[in-house]
Scaffold this motif. Sequence first.
Motif, short mmCIF file in Angstrom:
data_model
loop_
_atom_site.label_atom_id
_atom_site.label_comp_id
_atom_site.label_asym_id
_atom_site.label_seq_id
_atom_site.Cartn_x
_atom_site.Cartn_y
_atom_site.Cartn_z
N GLY A 132 1.18 -1.06 0.49
CA GLY A 132 -0.55 -0.55 0.25
C GLY A 132 1.00 1.03 0.23
N SER A 136 1.03 4.63 -2.83
CA SER A 136 0.78 5.75 -2.80
C SER A 136 2.61 6.60 -2.95
CB SER A 136 0.14 5.68 -1.35
OG SER A 136 1.38 5.78 -0.43
N THR A 158 -4.99 -0.81 -4.02
CA THR A 158 -4.78 0.63 -3.13
C THR A 158 -6.21 -0.11 -2.27
OG1 THR A 158 -2.47 1.21 -3.91
CG2 THR A 158 -3.18 2.66 -2.01
#
Length: 306
Positions: A132, A136, A158
């Motif tokens: 994750g 990002s 995500t």
Amino acid sequence: MAAMLRITSQFHVYLTALRPWSFSASLIPVLLGAILSYKIDGLFNLPVFIVVCVIALAVHAAGNLVNTYYDFKKGVDTKKSDDKTLVEGHMTSNDVATLGGICYGIGCFGLLVLCVLSSASVPHLALVYFCGLSGSFFYTGGLGLKYIAVGDIVIFLTFGPLTVVFTYLALTGKFSLAAVVYALPLAINIECILHTNNCRDALTDQQAGIVTLAIMLGPTLSYFLFCILLFGPMIAFAYVSFNFSFWFMLPLSTIYYAFAIERSFRSRMMSQLPQKVAFMNLIFGINYLLSICATAPDNLPLLSQA
């Protein structure tokens, strides 16, 4: 008094840079993972849940700041863009980078706390977390997946399966196929917002030299994809409500608003459309959570396979 006003003003600038209005995209998947952990396994741990919320928000905020930083550096953001943090000089690039690093640091510290509190395997928690975190960052930073038409996949994974699975794993100590499947409507919702935004900004994105899925598809195919993303989950919930539980009719309460949004897209009235899609999907997501809460475990689809 003047010093207090300056501090308050600066705090507002920093808070705005985090884009807190977008945080529902992280919190609703976390809530879904928590609801599923209780419905499937009868497990809920408040301290673990709070730590997961902090981690999700910290990584989301950091990703927003990375996006602000690199969109400005690559000339994507202009005075006409929604994000004017760097364009109008509210913060410096170094300030944005520092704040992003702090947010990532909070997320990593939260992971350490979670490893102590949760019964889940540390390698499993770390694997999902860093997937994750990587998503990002690399969305606009590093590889810049947003700029090579892969950003849609990153956002889909995500803010859908990864966040829900991470929450479920932290609370139960195990993975679940059901958690992945239940995350798909939320993932499609988020992708719908992103696709709408990219369709609106297709011309300026093209001028900045980046490639998005909306640019590759062109106006006609982008419209068809938008309709699939907008109405696909509603068709699925109509099927589930007739075959499993009528409570899944709740998300369908937004269908009238969805048709109004579709008309705006078809008419190319795109200025505020991403915000309208986001608001509709927030209501849709809340109703989705309520429908799961109200349904008996034995009537939930795929529960017996979890």
